[in-house]
Scaffold this active site. Structure first.
Site, PDB file in Angstrom:
ATOM      1  N   GLY A  20      -7.180  21.283  21.977  1.00  0.00           N
ATOM      2  CA  GLY A  20      -6.529  22.057  20.918  1.00  0.00           C
ATOM      3  C   GLY A  20      -5.144  21.514  20.606  1.00  0.00           C
ATOM      4  N   PHE A  21      -4.428  22.254  19.811  1.00  0.00           N
ATOM      5  CA  PHE A  21      -3.078  21.845  19.376  1.00  0.00           C
ATOM      6  C   PHE A  21      -2.140  21.686  20.582  1.00  0.00           C
ATOM      7  CE2 PHE A  21       0.995  24.101  18.013  1.00  0.00           C
ATOM      8  CZ  PHE A  21       1.659  22.920  17.700  1.00  0.00           C
ATOM      9  N   ASP A  41     -12.936  21.763  27.237  1.00  0.00           N
ATOM     10  CA  ASP A  41     -12.924  22.402  25.916  1.00  0.00           C
ATOM     11  C   ASP A  41     -14.356  22.580  25.408  1.00  0.00           C
ATOM     12  OD1 ASP A  41     -12.158  23.004  23.039  1.00  0.00           O
ATOM     13  OD2 ASP A  41     -10.206  22.415  23.820  1.00  0.00           O
ATOM     14  N   THR A  45     -12.043  25.585  18.253  1.00  0.00           N
ATOM     15  CA  THR A  45     -10.984  25.279  17.284  1.00  0.00           C
ATOM     16  C   THR A  45     -10.352  23.917  17.549  1.00  0.00           C
ATOM     17  OG1 THR A  45      -9.453  26.550  18.662  1.00  0.00           O
ATOM     18  CG2 THR A  45     -10.322  27.653  16.706  1.00  0.00           C
ATOM     19  N   LYS A  99     -13.974  37.956  25.487  1.00  0.00           N
ATOM     20  CA  LYS A  99     -14.630  37.289  26.624  1.00  0.00           C
ATOM     21  C   LYS A  99     -13.852  36.060  27.072  1.00  0.00           C
ATOM     22  CE  LYS A  99     -19.436  38.587  25.776  1.00  0.00           C
ATOM     23  NZ  LYS A  99     -20.736  38.091  25.297  1.00  0.00           N
ATOM     24  N   ASN A 107     -12.486  33.350  35.603  1.00  0.00           N
ATOM     25  CA  ASN A 107     -13.044  32.086  36.106  1.00  0.00           C
ATOM     26  C   ASN A 107     -11.955  31.151  36.605  1.00  0.00           C
ATOM     27  OD1 ASN A 107     -15.741  32.716  35.735  1.00  0.00           O
ATOM     28  ND2 ASN A 107     -15.726  32.083  33.589  1.00  0.00           N
ATOM     29  N   ALA A 122      -1.556  30.792  29.519  1.00  0.00           N
ATOM     30  CA  ALA A 122      -0.862  30.712  28.237  1.00  0.00           C
ATOM     31  C   ALA A 122      -0.966  32.086  27.592  1.00  0.00           C
ATOM     32  CB  ALA A 122      -1.499  29.644  27.351  1.00  0.00           C
ATOM     33  N   TYR A 153      -7.359  39.893  20.496  1.00  0.00           N
ATOM     34  CA  TYR A 153      -6.456  38.859  21.018  1.00  0.00           C
ATOM     35  C   TYR A 153      -5.344  39.501  21.853  1.00  0.00           C
ATOM     36  CZ  TYR A 153      -3.347  34.720  20.755  1.00  0.00           C
ATOM     37  OH  TYR A 153      -2.541  33.646  21.035  1.00  0.00           O
ATOM     38  N   ARG A 194      -2.640  29.377  10.184  1.00  0.00           N
ATOM     39  CA  ARG A 194      -1.308  29.817  10.601  1.00  0.00           C
ATOM     40  C   ARG A 194      -0.280  29.388   9.568  1.00  0.00           C
ATOM     41  NH1 ARG A 194      -1.473  28.636  17.005  1.00  0.00           N
ATOM     42  NH2 ARG A 194      -3.029  27.106  16.396  1.00  0.00           N
TER      43      ARG A 194
HETATM   44  P1  NAD Z   1      -5.900  25.993  19.462  1.00  0.00           P
HETATM   45  O1  NAD Z   1      -6.873  26.880  18.783  1.00  0.00           O
HETATM   46  O2  NAD Z   1      -5.482  24.745  18.778  1.00  0.00           O
HETATM   47  O3  NAD Z   1      -6.395  25.585  20.908  1.00  0.00           O
HETATM   48  C1  NAD Z   1      -7.261  26.401  21.679  1.00  0.00           C
HETATM   49  C2  NAD Z   1      -8.259  25.479  22.343  1.00  0.00           C
HETATM   50  O4  NAD Z   1      -9.132  26.281  23.178  1.00  0.00           O
HETATM   51  C3  NAD Z   1      -9.160  24.751  21.334  1.00  0.00           C
HETATM   52  O5  NAD Z   1      -9.260  23.396  21.669  1.00  0.00           O
HETATM   53  C4  NAD Z   1     -10.493  25.461  21.463  1.00  0.00           C
HETATM   54  O6  NAD Z   1     -11.598  24.643  21.120  1.00  0.00           O
HETATM   55  C5  NAD Z   1     -10.459  25.855  22.932  1.00  0.00           C
HETATM   56  N1  NAD Z   1     -11.369  26.957  23.237  1.00  0.00           N
HETATM   57  C6  NAD Z   1     -11.522  28.112  22.540  1.00  0.00           C
HETATM   58  N2  NAD Z   1     -12.465  28.875  23.129  1.00  0.00           N
HETATM   59  C7  NAD Z   1     -12.896  28.179  24.219  1.00  0.00           C
HETATM   60  C8  NAD Z   1     -13.867  28.420  25.224  1.00  0.00           C
HETATM   61  N3  NAD Z   1     -14.599  29.552  25.232  1.00  0.00           N
HETATM   62  N4  NAD Z   1     -14.064  27.493  26.192  1.00  0.00           N
HETATM   63  C9  NAD Z   1     -13.347  26.344  26.192  1.00  0.00           C
HETATM   64  N5  NAD Z   1     -12.419  26.051  25.257  1.00  0.00           N
HETATM   65  C10 NAD Z   1     -12.196  26.964  24.296  1.00  0.00           C
HETATM   66  O7  NAD Z   1      -4.616  26.905  19.785  1.00  0.00           O
HETATM   67  P2  NAD Z   1      -3.205  26.509  20.391  1.00  0.00           P
HETATM   68  O8  NAD Z   1      -2.187  26.864  19.399  1.00  0.00           O
HETATM   69  O9  NAD Z   1      -3.235  25.149  20.977  1.00  0.00           O
HETATM   70  O10 NAD Z   1      -3.097  27.588  21.562  1.00  0.00           O
HETATM   71  C11 NAD Z   1      -3.356  27.263  22.920  1.00  0.00           C
HETATM   72  C12 NAD Z   1      -3.089  28.491  23.786  1.00  0.00           C
HETATM   73  O11 NAD Z   1      -1.736  28.907  23.624  1.00  0.00           O
HETATM   74  C13 NAD Z   1      -3.962  29.683  23.445  1.00  0.00           C
HETATM   75  O12 NAD Z   1      -4.356  30.332  24.627  1.00  0.00           O
HETATM   76  C14 NAD Z   1      -3.050  30.578  22.632  1.00  0.00           C
HETATM   77  O13 NAD Z   1      -3.401  31.938  22.764  1.00  0.00           O
HETATM   78  C15 NAD Z   1      -1.705  30.281  23.266  1.00  0.00           C
HETATM   79  N6  NAD Z   1      -0.607  30.545  22.313  1.00  0.00           N
HETATM   80  C16 NAD Z   1      -0.366  29.691  21.268  1.00  0.00           C
HETATM   81  C17 NAD Z   1       0.657  29.995  20.372  1.00  0.00           C
HETATM   82  C18 NAD Z   1       0.986  29.081  19.210  1.00  0.00           C
HETATM   83  O14 NAD Z   1       1.899  29.404  18.426  1.00  0.00           O
HETATM   84  N7  NAD Z   1       0.370  27.948  19.047  1.00  0.00           N
HETATM   85  C19 NAD Z   1       1.424  31.149  20.530  1.00  0.00           C
HETATM   86  C20 NAD Z   1       1.127  31.986  21.596  1.00  0.00           C
HETATM   87  C21 NAD Z   1       0.123  31.676  22.488  1.00  0.00           C
HETATM   88  N1  UDP Z   2       1.575  34.209   6.688  1.00  0.00           N
HETATM   89  C1  UDP Z   2       1.834  34.083   5.334  1.00  0.00           C
HETATM   90  N2  UDP Z   2       1.076  33.202   4.630  1.00  0.00           N
HETATM   91  C2  UDP Z   2       0.129  32.403   5.196  1.00  0.00           C
HETATM   92  C3  UDP Z   2      -0.111  32.521   6.587  1.00  0.00           C
HETATM   93  C4  UDP Z   2       0.622  33.456   7.305  1.00  0.00           C
HETATM   94  O1  UDP Z   2       2.690  34.769   4.783  1.00  0.00           O
HETATM   95  O2  UDP Z   2      -0.496  31.607   4.472  1.00  0.00           O
HETATM   96  C5  UDP Z   2       2.392  35.170   7.472  1.00  0.00           C
HETATM   97  C6  UDP Z   2       1.602  36.151   8.324  1.00  0.00           C
HETATM   98  O3  UDP Z   2       1.225  37.294   7.583  1.00  0.00           O
HETATM   99  C7  UDP Z   2       2.608  36.469   9.415  1.00  0.00           C
HETATM  100  C8  UDP Z   2       3.381  35.164   9.585  1.00  0.00           C
HETATM  101  O4  UDP Z   2       3.174  34.425   8.389  1.00  0.00           O
HETATM  102  O5  UDP Z   2       3.486  37.478   8.985  1.00  0.00           O
HETATM  103  C9  UDP Z   2       2.933  34.323  10.773  1.00  0.00           C
HETATM  104  O6  UDP Z   2       1.526  34.206  10.712  1.00  0.00           O
HETATM  105  P1  UDP Z   2       0.684  33.303  11.708  1.00  0.00           P
HETATM  106  O7  UDP Z   2      -0.747  33.571  11.433  1.00  0.00           O
HETATM  107  O8  UDP Z   2       1.172  31.900  11.650  1.00  0.00           O
HETATM  108  O9  UDP Z   2       1.097  33.816  13.163  1.00  0.00           O
HETATM  109  P2  UDP Z   2       1.215  35.267  13.833  1.00  0.00           P
HETATM  110  O10 UDP Z   2       1.093  36.344  12.802  1.00  0.00           O
HETATM  111  O11 UDP Z   2       0.117  35.305  14.829  1.00  0.00           O
HETATM  112  O12 UDP Z   2       2.559  35.236  14.429  1.00  0.00           O
END
Ligand code: NAD
Ligand code: UDP
Length: 338
Positions: A20-21, A41, A45, A99, A107, A122, A153, A194
């Site tokens: 992922g990201f 993975d 996503t 889940k 796990n 995370a 979530y 996002r």
């Molecule tokens: P992302 O969606 O890019 O990465 C999530 C990864 O998990 C993906 O590669 C996806 O394929 C994998 N995945 C999903 N379900 C799975 C499963 N059942 N088994 C194995 N792999 C699975 O998101 P991200 O932004 O990289 O976020 C990574 C983590 O950080 C997440 O747990 C997210 O909740 C947490 N997080 C991210 C942010 C953010 O702003 N990016 C903020 C708060 C928390």
């Molecule tokens: N948002 C927006 N336009 C978009 C996507 C998101 O105005 O095209 C807003 C969304 O409603 C939220 C904020 O930007 O208020 C951040 O949204 P994001 O989905 O990135 O993250 P989260 O809400 O989980 O913090």
């Protein structure tokens, strides 16, 4: 209080959600620092493209697996990142999201208990829900709707935190919980939904920038490199006995489980982000206003006093610089025609 760091000792590290990201940047950094990385993975996503440049690395292993199923591996550290993070993706199959959070945590905690690994969850600023307290401190218990569209979530992540602390209390598992606030940068999916990726893609195509609500809601945006640094600092942070003094016949705890906020303490309105993206990209896009999604938090900003104090960490990359790097990435890699 003593502080020890063991990061420089090579380790075998499992990164769930590694394609992922955030996971792909973390895997890249861990390899660069001399560790062996097992990237797990199911590509819900994430994508192999994010880690294609790591596939030939001799210390990199890719495991196609769903974290809701148990797995037996020998590892020293586990970063549990597997979970869709964007509202459109985690709401696509909400039951599965719960889940992933609950079974995935069970796990990974079970694995950590068996092989005595240190395990990081995370977690997220979403555990604070639509907060009534600003900025959010770790002691705040949050304001979460248990039955709304975001609950799969938010509540899933809250149960995961509970499980982590129960495994610490009940089984002495060496846990770390980081609450990640909005993070952005290269390798976000263009269709991720996002805000930063949406606005950049729209701006680069000169299409309307879609603000949900009136744009006064705030978030605090942390560039990916800063976030990775913070996560590693937290995973590595130990108090107590030195490595040589430790008695390995007893479970060893690093002494600092968290939870700890990681994010940028600079609060920005969504309207300001839209204007900044338009300005930096030189776009002709107009800003339009659409309906605000259910339970969208109005304000969000981390109090990072703890991260500053314990980890000596704070973000360094400005929004302007981070957005420029992210826009460059989308221009180069996502086939955006201007
Ligand atoms: P992302 O969606 O890019 O990465 C999530 C990864 O998990 C993906 O590669 C996806 O394929 C994998 N995945 C999903 N379900 C799975 C499963 N059942 N088994 C194995 N792999 C699975 O998101 P991200 O932004 O990289 O976020 C990574 C983590 O950080 C997440 O747990 C997210 O909740 C947490 N997080 C991210 C942010 C953010 O702003 N990016 C903020 C708060 C928390
Ligand atoms: N948002 C927006 N336009 C978009 C996507 C998101 O105005 O095209 C807003 C969304 O409603 C939220 C904020 O930007 O208020 C951040 O949204 P994001 O989905 O990135 O993250 P989260 O809400 O989980 O913090």
């Amino acid at each position: 209080m003593y502080r020890y760091r063991t990061y420089s000792e090579p380790k075998r590290i499992l990164v769930t959600g590694g394609a992922g990201f955030i996971g792909s940047h973390l895997s890249e950094r861990l390899l660069k620092d001399g560790h062996e990385v097992l990237c797990l993975d199911n590509y819900f996503t994430g994508t192999k493209k994010n880690i294609s440049h790591l596939l030939t690395h001799p210390h990199f292993e890719l495991i196609t697996h769903d974290v809701t199923q148990s797995i037996l591996l020998e590892v020293d550290w586990i970063f549990n990142l597997a979970c869709p993070a964007s509202p459109i993706h985690y709401q696509y199959n909400p039951v599965k999201t719960i889940k992933v959070n609950v079974l995935g945590a069970l796990n990974m905690l079970g694995l950590a208990k068996r092989v005595r690994a240190r395990v990081m969850q995370a977690s997220t600023s979403e555990v604070y829900g639509d907060p009534e307290i600003h900025p959010q401190k770790e002691e705040y218990w949050g304001n979460v709707n248990p039955i709304g569209k975001r609950s799969c979530y938010d509540e899933g992540k809250r149960v995961a935190e509970t499980l982590f602390f129960d495994y610490l209390r009940q089984n002495n598992v060496d846990i770390k919980v980081v609450r990640i606030f909005n993070t952005y940068g290269p390798r976000m999916r263009p269709d991720d939904g996002r805000v930063v990726s949406n606005f950049i893609i729209q701006a680069l195509h000169n299409k309307p920038i879609t603000i949900y609500g009136d744009g006064t809601q705030t978030r605090s945006f942390c560039y990916i490199d800063d976030m990775i640094e913070g996560m590693i600092h937290m995973m590595d942070y130990e108090t107590g006995k030195s490595v040589r003094e430790r008695n390995y016949t007893k479970p060893y705890l690093s002494g600092f489980p968290g939870p700890i906020n990681l994010g940028n303490p600079k609060e920005t309105s969504i309207l300001a982000i839209a204007e900044e993206v338009v300005k930096i990209s030189g776009s002709k896009s107009k800003i339009i206003f659409e309906e605000l999604p259910e339970d969208d938090p109005k304000r969000r900003c981390p109090d990072i006093t703890k991260a500053r104090h314990y980890l000596d960490w704070q973000p360094h990359i400005s929004l302007d610089k981070g957005l420029k790097k992210t826009i460059e990435y989308f221009l180069k890699n996502v086939g955006v025609k201007t």
